[in-house]
Structure formats: structure tokens, C-alpha cells
Design a protein around this motif. Structure first.
Motif, PDB file in Angstrom:
ATOM      1  N   ALA A  92     -54.287 -22.150  43.417  1.00  0.00           N
ATOM      2  CA  ALA A  92     -52.880 -22.431  43.128  1.00  0.00           C
ATOM      3  C   ALA A  92     -52.300 -23.147  44.340  1.00  0.00           C
ATOM      4  N   LEU A  93     -51.280 -23.970  44.131  1.00  0.00           N
ATOM      5  CA  LEU A  93     -50.616 -24.664  45.223  1.00  0.00           C
ATOM      6  C   LEU A  93     -49.183 -24.183  45.316  1.00  0.00           C
ATOM      7  N   GLN A 102     -42.557 -22.024  46.114  1.00  0.00           N
ATOM      8  CA  GLN A 102     -42.653 -22.180  44.668  1.00  0.00           C
ATOM      9  C   GLN A 102     -44.018 -22.765  44.341  1.00  0.00           C
ATOM     10  N   MET A 103     -44.552 -22.363  43.190  1.00  0.00           N
ATOM     11  CA  MET A 103     -45.833 -22.891  42.731  1.00  0.00           C
ATOM     12  C   MET A 103     -45.561 -24.241  42.071  1.00  0.00           C
ATOM     13  N   VAL A 123     -49.600 -24.479  50.603  1.00  0.00           N
ATOM     14  CA  VAL A 123     -50.674 -23.505  50.761  1.00  0.00           C
ATOM     15  C   VAL A 123     -51.468 -23.468  49.464  1.00  0.00           C
ATOM     16  N   LEU A 124     -52.761 -23.742  49.567  1.00  0.00           N
ATOM     17  CA  LEU A 124     -53.675 -23.548  48.448  1.00  0.00           C
ATOM     18  C   LEU A 124     -54.190 -22.126  48.562  1.00  0.00           C
ATOM     19  N   LEU A 125     -54.127 -21.369  47.478  1.00  0.00           N
ATOM     20  CA  LEU A 125     -54.623 -19.998  47.553  1.00  0.00           C
ATOM     21  C   LEU A 125     -55.314 -19.590  46.276  1.00  0.00           C
ATOM     22  N   VAL A 135     -55.569 -21.816  52.380  1.00  0.00           N
ATOM     23  CA  VAL A 135     -55.738 -23.034  53.166  1.00  0.00           C
ATOM     24  C   VAL A 135     -54.362 -23.689  53.242  1.00  0.00           C
ATOM     25  N   THR A 136     -53.924 -24.016  54.450  1.00  0.00           N
ATOM     26  CA  THR A 136     -52.604 -24.602  54.655  1.00  0.00           C
ATOM     27  C   THR A 136     -52.723 -26.101  54.890  1.00  0.00           C
ATOM     28  N   ILE A 137     -51.862 -26.857  54.211  1.00  0.00           N
ATOM     29  CA  ILE A 137     -51.770 -28.307  54.398  1.00  0.00           C
ATOM     30  C   ILE A 137     -50.379 -28.553  54.947  1.00  0.00           C
ATOM     31  N   ALA A 138     -50.280 -29.081  56.156  1.00  0.00           N
ATOM     32  CA  ALA A 138     -48.977 -29.284  56.790  1.00  0.00           C
ATOM     33  C   ALA A 138     -48.798 -30.736  57.184  1.00  0.00           C
ATOM     34  N   TYR A 139     -47.630 -31.279  56.887  1.00  0.00           N
ATOM     35  CA  TYR A 139     -47.284 -32.638  57.278  1.00  0.00           C
ATOM     36  C   TYR A 139     -46.973 -32.630  58.765  1.00  0.00           C
TER      37      TYR A 139
END
Length: 144
Positions: A92-93, A102-103, A123-125, A135-139
Motif C-alpha cells: 500500500a502507498l 492517506q492511502m 511510505v510503501l507498506l 519503505v520510505t520515499i522522500a523528496y
């Protein structure tokens, strides 16, 4: 009684038979002219590569669905996924929104997850509770 439906087996069998014939025609066309897969790149976005923004960092669990890279084209975020993701559950993102999370939905296009909006942190979880992988994706870029 609010609703009544009638079942006509002959019409159902006729529809199923027509669908089988149509599917067989499509299959024959695919066998006659299989798609060329010569390792060519998958077209994900119709944008000049110089306009892509790769200012994203990826951190967190080492799981089969951890993105290889993240980038955006100014309106969509693209997460390049490893081929091993094809045999695992899809995560899920969640993205930050209004002081919470929020998803959000994403589309799968080849080996890419395409998010139809920009985000600063996602966050992908997958999993539940203590068995949850994140897993975190950050700009990491400047103002947009």
C-alpha cells in the motif's frame, strides 16, 4: 420485494459461446504476430528526459518490493520496481496529507508504479503490526 431478476439459460449459453469464439480469435492473432520483446525500454511517460526530477531518497526495509529509484515528471511520481515484485504482494502507498497520512492509488505500468500526484514523503507498506515492512520515499529537492 424490491427487485426481481429472471434467468434465461439459453441466452447465457449463447453469450458464453460468443465470448469463447471472440477470445479464440484474439488468441490466434496473438500467436500469428507475437509482440516483439527485445529488451526495449518501456515507455512510461511522454516527457523530455531532461525534465525528469530524480531528487528522491529511498530508505527502509530490504524487501522484494523496494523501489530501485523514484522520479517525477512534474505531475506524476514514478517508482521503478524490481522484477522480483511480480511474485510478491503489492504494498500500500501512504502519503503525508493535512498533518496525517492517506492511502493513495497507483497504477502499474511495466516495472513502474505510477502515482498520479506529487508528494514530499510516501511510505510503501505491507503486513500488519510487528510484521509490517516499510519503505520510505522522500523528496529531497527544493521548492516545486
Amino acid at each position: 420485494m424490491q427487485e426481481v431478476e429472471f434467468y434465461y439459460p439459453d441466452e447465457l449459453l449463447s453469450s458464453m459461446s460468443k465470448a469463447d469464439v471472440d477470445a479464440a480469435k484474439v488468441q490466434q492473432k496473438m500467436v500469428a504476430a507475437p509482440p516483439a520483446d527485445n529488451g526495449a525500454a518501456i515507455k512510461v511517460a511522454a516527457v523530455d528526459p531532461a525534465e525528469l526530477n530524480f531528487a528522491y531518497g529511498i530508505s527502509g526495509a530490504n524487501v522484494p518490493w523496494r523501489p530501485l529509484r523514484a522520479f517525477d515528471d512534474g505531475s506524476h511520481v514514478y517508482l521503478e520496481m524490481p522484477t522480483s515484485m511480480k511474485t510478491t504482494e503489492a504494498p500500500a502507498l501512504l502519503i503525508g496529507a493535512g498533518g496525517g497520512t492517506q492511502m493513495v492509488n497507483y497504477r502499474v505500468h511495466g516495472n513502474y508504479l505510477v502515482v498520479d500526484r506529487l508528494f514530499d514523503k510516501g511510505v510503501l507498506l505491507a503486513g500488519v503490526g510487528r510484521q509490517q515492512d516499510r519503505v520510505t520515499i522522500a523528496y529531497a529537492g527544493g521548492e516545486r
